[in-house]
Design an enzyme around this catalytic site. Structure first.
Site: not given
Length: 164
Positions: A14-15
């Protein structure tokens, strides 16, 4: 195989992992080690597509992760291990995978789990796995982002008295 980072984060790629942790790890490859994720073809495909630029992503079951670690063909490879839970890291360590530090970043709340921090919830099985990892000499580094101060998860568990 050179493990540059081992992290528990049930969101996997994810980010934060893409922008920060992959740079901290500075590895050629991210290896996601979990039987359930390996057996979910859609999730496997999505995770490979979410790979940070220039980094290969493999999704493998625990048995394959251990076999690859011990294969001399990969001795010079640098890897960033991602786990969804401590039990998988423990299984690998018990089979000779040399993890020195295990970063704990995210374990979502589910029924039966108690919230330890904003991003980590545990049940007794998780706590037992962390205790065993600690006894095996693994440094347990509770940090959501790289700039957070490192905390020992077992000290936090005792402080909040969430263990049985």
């Amino acid at each position: 195989m050179k493990i540059t980072l081992a992290r528990i984060d049930d969101r996997l790629i994810h980010g934060q992992v893409t922008t920060v942790w992959s740079k901290v790890a500075n590895a050629q490859r991210i290896i996601i080690c979990n039987d359930d994720v390996f057996n979910d073809e859609v999730r496997r495909t999505l995770l490979r597509q979410a790979a940070p630029p220039g980094i290969k992503v493999n999704v493998v079951n625990i048995e394959k992760a251990v076999a690859v670690y011990h294969n001399p063909q990969y001795k010079d490879e640098t890897v960033f291990y991602l786990f969804t839970r401590p039990q998988d890291a423990l299984a690998m360590v018990k089979k000779g995978v040399q993890i020195e530090t295990l970063n704990i970043g995210g374990m979502a709340w589910q029924p039966g789990k108690k919230q330890l921090t904003k991003t980590v919830s545990l049940d007794q099985s998780d706590i037992n796995a962390f205790r065993e990892l600690d006894k095996l000499g693994i440094h347990l580094d509770l940090r959501v982002v790289a700039s957070d101060p490192s905390m020992n998860i077992l000290e936090k568990i005792e402080e909040l008295s969430i263990a049985e």
